[in-house]
Design a protein around this motif. Structure first.
Motif, PDB file in Angstrom:
ATOM      1  N   VAL A 280      13.825 -24.533  20.966  1.00  0.00           N
ATOM      2  CA  VAL A 280      13.583 -23.997  19.625  1.00  0.00           C
ATOM      3  C   VAL A 280      12.756 -22.718  19.666  1.00  0.00           C
ATOM      4  N   SER A 281      11.957 -22.532  20.717  1.00  0.00           N
ATOM      5  CA  SER A 281      11.137 -21.323  20.813  1.00  0.00           C
ATOM      6  C   SER A 281      11.990 -20.070  20.916  1.00  0.00           C
ATOM      7  N   TYR A 282      13.171 -20.195  21.525  1.00  0.00           N
ATOM      8  CA  TYR A 282      14.065 -19.049  21.663  1.00  0.00           C
ATOM      9  C   TYR A 282      14.616 -18.572  20.318  1.00  0.00           C
ATOM     10  N   GLY A 283      14.471 -19.357  19.278  1.00  0.00           N
ATOM     11  CA  GLY A 283      14.950 -18.964  17.963  1.00  0.00           C
ATOM     12  C   GLY A 283      13.879 -18.351  17.090  1.00  0.00           C
ATOM     13  N   ILE A 284      12.668 -18.170  17.622  1.00  0.00           N
ATOM     14  CA  ILE A 284      11.562 -17.613  16.838  1.00  0.00           C
ATOM     15  C   ILE A 284      11.268 -16.169  17.210  1.00  0.00           C
ATOM     16  N   MET A 285      11.272 -15.865  18.513  1.00  0.00           N
ATOM     17  CA  MET A 285      10.908 -14.522  18.992  1.00  0.00           C
ATOM     18  C   MET A 285      11.839 -14.105  20.127  1.00  0.00           C
ATOM     19  N   PRO A 286      12.012 -12.801  20.352  1.00  0.00           N
ATOM     20  CA  PRO A 286      12.744 -12.343  21.535  1.00  0.00           C
ATOM     21  C   PRO A 286      12.038 -12.846  22.796  1.00  0.00           C
ATOM     22  N   MET A 287      12.810 -13.212  23.802  1.00  0.00           N
ATOM     23  CA  MET A 287      12.208 -13.813  24.989  1.00  0.00           C
ATOM     24  C   MET A 287      11.272 -12.846  25.712  1.00  0.00           C
ATOM     25  N   SER A 288      11.520 -11.545  25.594  1.00  0.00           N
ATOM     26  CA  SER A 288      10.625 -10.571  26.218  1.00  0.00           C
ATOM     27  C   SER A 288       9.233 -10.629  25.593  1.00  0.00           C
ATOM     28  N   GLU A 289       9.166 -10.920  24.309  1.00  0.00           N
ATOM     29  CA  GLU A 289       7.872 -11.045  23.634  1.00  0.00           C
ATOM     30  C   GLU A 289       7.216 -12.392  23.942  1.00  0.00           C
ATOM     31  N   ILE A 290       8.024 -13.445  24.025  1.00  0.00           N
ATOM     32  CA  ILE A 290       7.473 -14.765  24.384  1.00  0.00           C
ATOM     33  C   ILE A 290       6.831 -14.703  25.760  1.00  0.00           C
TER      34      ILE A 290
END
Length: 500
Positions: A280-290
């Protein structure tokens, strides 16, 4: 606390062993558990969940985003989840097939492959818990560091000093009694799971399908899909540590069959939660920012979705989670040393227990090693990554030996239909665990040898106390391999081939 039964030692392919000579001295204290003091299935399940849901789950978004996208994450959870599921099934089967063996992974390695490898399994498992406990303190200090900069990423001198206070505070708490500590763990387990589940629900509500789709295949610089998946596996191993929680504490179970059921139930529950948090985290922010978020990254993800209060919620949940998991892991670590000493495989000074049934000297050694590793992290480039990967490498050796022993037991029952199924599961668990050890990388395997080899001093002490021969021919081979690995690891560190 009931005195542990003397466990027999079998060599591969040998006939049923004769009784082992009794240790030279008896434990200083032997306390019997009354029926009301035995652990029930809910308590055992809580120990599995409590020991697995700790610091790792709060770092999952960043750790995965650094390596892979949604596709790689799904494959990684499938591979690691399947492997650890096989291990959970193996532990469940062994709890039923060999109810005479206590202390889980240690006892299984000893019964299957001799006393020296059993000793290594006990020590390796214990050491992995001590290192894992340090990872907990690093992460909790990093969390508080968001409002107190002096703590940095949990790797400053101030953070180490506060972590030291925590280490010894828990030592005093657990010393008050096993039953009291186990009861606290059951309560804390419920309290710490709630914020994690709330994170999943809120993330689903705020999920952006466009962002999720953009994160699906990962980034070009992450390498091949195989490399992406391999890079995440040490993280999954770390968060799955503790699946053996009920097995390690099996001698306190009210009913033996509850051990296997608690292991399976706890594992499946936690697997669903861990995979959900990651995806679900991949649906909140771009992975580069995560990948650039401060630890704990789960707090940054939720704060991005709902605002500042989301980060605060995760921070509070992490503190509760870490303290609860630390309690469960410390209990298990002391238990392994205590039972190994009762069985004559550790020096007799570790057999000492209080009137309340607490293996106080084993608990003291656990705290001392955690303290030493905490100091070492001050010199590591990334304290959390160092502790996480070393914990995984140390723990996989005991897991591998337990799975191989299950294959041996199942092989003896292969003429029966159930025995064939158990053999298949045990072989799959062995292969998957070996692959996870490979995925951890040679660097931390060499560092593990540096930890394992000096531990032989404790094995020699135990043998001398009993007036026995120090090493058999087969044990000398194992000793030579461990010493060679430790020498190579030390050389690699000295020449800069590898670094902490």
């Amino acid at each position: 606390m009931a005195q542990a039964q003397t466990q027999s030692t079998e060599s591969p392919g040998s006939a049923p062993p004769t009784a082992k000579p009794a240790p030279a001295a008896k434990p200083t204290t032997a306390v019997r558990l009354t029926p009301t003091a035995r652990l029930t299935r809910p308590t055992l399940t809580a120990m599995v969940v409590g020991s697995m849901v700790g610091a790792g789950v709060f770092a999952l978004p960043r750790r995965f985003a650094e390596q892979t996208g949604v596709a790689g994450a799904l494959i990684a959870w499938g591979v690691a989840g399947s492997g650890m599921l096989m291990l959970a099934l193996v532990l469940r089967t062994l709890a039923l097939r060999r109810p005479d063996l206590d202390a889980g992974v240690y006892a299984y390695a000893k019964a299957g492959f001799g006393e020296y490898l059993g000793f290594f399994s006990a020590f390796g498992y214990w050491a992995s818990v001590c290192v894992g406990n340090v990872a907990y303190w690093v992460l909790i200090m990093s969390t508080v560091g968001t409002v107190w900069p002096a703590l940095g990423e949990g790797d400053t001198v101030v953070a180490a000093a506060l972590s030291t206070v925590g280490l010894w505070g828990f030592f005093l708490l657990i010393r008050r009694g096993v039953r009291e500590a186990a009861s606290v763990n059951r309560i804390v387990t419920v309290a710490k799971v709630v914020p994690v589940l709330l994170f999943v629900v809120l993330a689903l509500c705020y999920l952006d399908t466009d962002v999720f789709a953009a994160n699906f295949h990962g980034t070009a610089h992450a390498g091949s899909l195989f490399d992406q998946v391999r890079g995440t596996l040490p993280v999954t191993v770390f968060v799955f540590l503790g699946v053996e929680g009920a097995s390690v504490y099996s001698r306190h179970a009210k009913r033996r069959e509850d051990v296997g059921r608690a292991t399976l139930l706890g594992f499946l529950s936690v697997l669903c939660v861990f995979a959900s948090v990651t995806i679900v985290s991949y649906g909140i922010m771009p992975m580069s920012e995560i990948a650039q978020l401060r630890r704990p990254s789960m707090a940054g993800v939720l704060e991005h979705a709902v605002g500042t209060w989301g980060g605060v919620l995760v921070g509070v949940g992490l503190i509760i989670s870490v303290l609860g998991a630390y309690l469960a892991w410390t209990l298990m670590a002391a238990e392994v040393l205590f039972v190994a000493a009762q069985d004559g495989d550790m020096p007799r000074f570790l057999r000492r227990a209080t009137a309340d049934g607490v293996p106080v000297r084993a608990l003291l050694m656990t705290t001392l090693l955690s303290q030493a590793v905490l100091v070492i992290t001050l010199f590591a480039k990334d304290a959390l990554t160092f502790a996480l990967r070393l914990t995984s490498a140390l723990s996989l050796v005991p897991y591998l030996l337990a799975a191989a022993f299950a294959a041996k037991v199942a092989g003896q029952r292969r003429t029966r239909r159930r025995g064939t199924w158990e053999l298949v599961v045990a072989c799959l668990a062995t292969v998957c665990t070996a692959f996870l050890l490979f995925a951890a990388g040679p660097k931390f395997l060499l560092v593990s040898f540096i930890v394992y080899a000096p531990a032989t001093v404790l094995f020699v002490m135990a043998r001398r106390e009993q007036g026995r021969r120090l090493f058999s021919e087969r044990e000398r081979v194992v000793l030579a391999v461990s010493v060679a690995g430790a020498g190579l690891g030390t050389l690699a560190l000295t020449l800069g081939w590898i670094s902490l």
